[in-house]
Design a protein around this motif. Sequence first.
Motif, mmCIF file in Angstrom:
data_model
loop_
_atom_site.group_PDB
_atom_site.id
_atom_site.type_symbol
_atom_site.label_atom_id
_atom_site.label_comp_id
_atom_site.label_asym_id
_atom_site.label_seq_id
_atom_site.Cartn_x
_atom_site.Cartn_y
_atom_site.Cartn_z
ATOM 1 N N ALA A 1 -1.084 -0.855 1.144
ATOM 2 C CA ALA A 1 -1.445 0.398 0.463
ATOM 3 C C ALA A 1 -2.449 1.195 1.285
ATOM 4 O O ALA A 1 -2.324 2.426 1.423
ATOM 5 C CB ALA A 1 -2.008 0.087 -0.921
ATOM 6 N N LYS A 2 -3.429 0.520 1.844
ATOM 7 C CA LYS A 2 -4.470 1.187 2.619
ATOM 8 C C LYS A 2 -3.875 1.946 3.808
ATOM 9 O O LYS A 2 -4.164 3.147 4.001
ATOM 10 C CB LYS A 2 -5.476 0.148 3.122
ATOM 11 N N TYR A 3 -3.036 1.261 4.594
ATOM 12 C CA TYR A 3 -2.536 1.906 5.804
ATOM 13 C C TYR A 3 -1.417 2.901 5.506
ATOM 14 O O TYR A 3 -1.276 3.911 6.219
ATOM 15 C CB TYR A 3 -2.107 0.856 6.817
ATOM 16 N N LEU A 4 -0.637 2.660 4.473
ATOM 17 C CA LEU A 4 0.353 3.658 4.084
ATOM 18 C C LEU A 4 -0.338 4.955 3.677
ATOM 19 O O LEU A 4 0.113 6.050 4.026
ATOM 20 C CB LEU A 4 1.216 3.117 2.937
ATOM 21 N N ALA A 5 -1.444 4.821 2.937
ATOM 22 C CA ALA A 5 -2.204 6.014 2.549
ATOM 23 C C ALA A 5 -2.783 6.708 3.788
ATOM 24 O O ALA A 5 -2.760 7.937 3.894
ATOM 25 C CB ALA A 5 -3.317 5.630 1.576
ATOM 26 N N GLU A 6 -3.295 5.924 4.732
ATOM 27 C CA GLU A 6 -3.845 6.503 5.953
ATOM 28 C C GLU A 6 -2.773 7.213 6.781
ATOM 29 O O GLU A 6 -3.049 8.199 7.466
ATOM 30 C CB GLU A 6 -4.523 5.422 6.797
ATOM 31 N N PHE A 7 -1.545 6.706 6.699
ATOM 32 C CA PHE A 7 -0.438 7.315 7.440
ATOM 33 C C PHE A 7 0.137 8.544 6.734
ATOM 34 O O PHE A 7 1.051 9.181 7.241
ATOM 35 C CB PHE A 7 0.682 6.304 7.655
ATOM 36 N N GLY A 8 -0.386 8.871 5.551
ATOM 37 C CA GLY A 8 0.024 10.101 4.878
ATOM 38 C C GLY A 8 0.801 9.932 3.591
ATOM 39 O O GLY A 8 1.102 10.918 2.916
ATOM 40 N N ALA A 9 1.139 8.700 3.220
ATOM 41 C CA ALA A 9 1.887 8.475 1.973
ATOM 42 C C ALA A 9 0.960 8.592 0.766
ATOM 43 O O ALA A 9 -0.271 8.518 0.899
ATOM 44 C CB ALA A 9 2.555 7.111 2.000
ATOM 45 N N THR A 10 1.542 8.764 -0.406
ATOM 46 C CA THR A 10 0.787 8.831 -1.655
ATOM 47 C C THR A 10 1.091 7.579 -2.478
ATOM 48 O O THR A 10 2.245 7.334 -2.837
ATOM 49 C CB THR A 10 1.173 10.074 -2.469
ATOM 50 N N ILE A 11 0.068 6.787 -2.777
ATOM 51 C CA ILE A 11 0.249 5.578 -3.591
ATOM 52 C C ILE A 11 0.259 5.999 -5.054
ATOM 53 O O ILE A 11 -0.746 6.461 -5.592
ATOM 54 C CB ILE A 11 -0.877 4.557 -3.338
ATOM 55 N N VAL A 12 1.421 5.851 -5.708
ATOM 56 C CA VAL A 12 1.545 6.295 -7.098
ATOM 57 C C VAL A 12 1.569 5.130 -8.084
ATOM 58 O O VAL A 12 1.360 5.337 -9.286
ATOM 59 C CB VAL A 12 2.811 7.157 -7.293
ATOM 60 N N GLY A 13 1.820 3.911 -7.613
ATOM 61 C CA GLY A 13 1.883 2.768 -8.515
ATOM 62 C C GLY A 13 1.389 1.502 -7.852
ATOM 63 O O GLY A 13 1.603 1.285 -6.655
ATOM 64 N N LEU A 14 0.703 0.663 -8.634
ATOM 65 C CA LEU A 14 0.239 -0.633 -8.176
ATOM 66 C C LEU A 14 0.551 -1.660 -9.256
ATOM 67 O O LEU A 14 0.298 -1.413 -10.452
ATOM 68 C CB LEU A 14 -1.263 -0.606 -7.878
ATOM 69 N N CYS A 15 1.101 -2.789 -8.848
ATOM 70 C CA CYS A 15 1.541 -3.812 -9.802
ATOM 71 C C CYS A 15 0.874 -5.146 -9.492
ATOM 72 O O CYS A 15 0.730 -5.518 -8.329
ATOM 73 C CB CYS A 15 3.061 -3.985 -9.750
ATOM 74 N N GLU A 16 0.514 -5.855 -10.534
ATOM 75 C CA GLU A 16 0.008 -7.224 -10.408
ATOM 76 C C GLU A 16 0.633 -8.065 -11.523
ATOM 77 O O GLU A 16 1.375 -7.551 -12.363
ATOM 78 C CB GLU A 16 -1.524 -7.255 -10.489
#
Length: 477
Positions: free
Chosen positions: A245-260
């Motif tokens: 999630a961290k690096y995808l966000a840094e690469f420009g993506a938008t994190i819209v969901g997180l699951c546990e």
Amino acid sequence: MANTNKAAMQDGHFFADVCKNFDYAAQFTNHDAGLLDQIKSCNSVYRFRFPIRKGNGFEVIDAWRVEHSHHQSPTKGGIRYSEMVNEDEVMALAALMTYKCAIVNVPFGGAKGGICINPKNYTVQELENITRRYTVELVKKNFIGPSIDVPAPDYGSGEREMSWIADTYATMNPGQLDAMGVVTGKPLALHGIAGRREATGRGVAIAARECVSFGEDMEKIGLTAGLAGKKVIVQGLGNVGYYSAKYLAEFGATIVGLCEYEGAVYNADGLDYDAVFQHRKTTGSILNYPGAQSFTRSGEGLEQPCDILVPAALENQITIENIRNIKAKIIVEGANGPTTPEAEKVFYENGGIIVPDMYANAGGVTVSYFEWLKNLSHVAFGRMNRRFEENSNMNLVNMVEGITGVSLNAQQRATIVKGASELELVNSGLEDTMIRSYHEIRETYLTTPKIDTLRTAAFVGAINKIAVSYSNLGVWP
């Protein structure tokens, strides 16, 4: 008090799924049937039990170490601490490690280990006793060593456990110069390497970035090229999921969901992955994060609208039961075996793309390879040449300034002069590995008639490389 290991008594299908994928891919190669059988089979399966003291009594622990392929030495693979671990799972993960190393051109055979416990049910002292006893059992059977079999962290284990293993092995092998190379994923202060902790997640993000970089591929599934603006759902907030999630966000993506495992949170406008992580640390749950919709069933989080889904938890999370509810166009497998073959078939029929686990989560073993090399060479990357590079660059800058009469400011000078640190060299090597490997897989996919998935293409490439290694080995009577 015996550990009944219910998971071990259940019929397993994970290894069979891996073999099914292998057999399908093998038809696109020209290798002898016997050689293919050798590549597919697990060479060594060691199952053992040992007692530990717990409270005023004893508990018997079930454990495994599987060495899938010896076409390269040493073998390499993590140790999973989970009460659901079983022999079938360890065999499957060991096989995937073999193919994974071949795909990213890391010269290891595949292996995997498992200890059937829930780490949360044990004190730190009990976990240390279990880990050290596990290591002793491997040493006794010659199933561990810098040139034999090199473990690493996996689900439920980390730097602490790797330190215990390294210390136990070194104690039992006094005077062995390369003893610290017996395990990777160690703390930096104990001969680890910069960047190892985040390597798998960084590799997942690079894999996703490479996948979406080809405009013609994205056009076929109705997306534009590039990660910018892509909506991503990540399953798992462990080491792999968090850094993905961290690096995808840094690469420009938008994190819209997180699951546990306790549920999921979703916000179509985006989530602050780090704030969600801290919320979970504070409250003990991902649920009820302010400004996000909460789902008490983790699977519901996977089914929300997004462009890219990153399952980074455990295997068999995307199945025939839920695949038709998945709205993502791309699945990037951060975990091992998160998508069943039946679900994958449906997803491809619906026009999706799956970036397979054997490639997508290979960042960890790639940087483990760098750590192993560091341990064998006994010198950190960049230590010998960093200052020389900086002095050489400084001389070049001074010369150019003298000739042109143009003076650089302090920030510009520092940027040009700077020599590479160990972390920068590791990240550079990881990025180059992931980019080259994706291009190899895609090239196989595009140029081999009738190959229909990137997973099959990855298997074909791995089989061909391993077959060459076996063909050059002596076959003794």
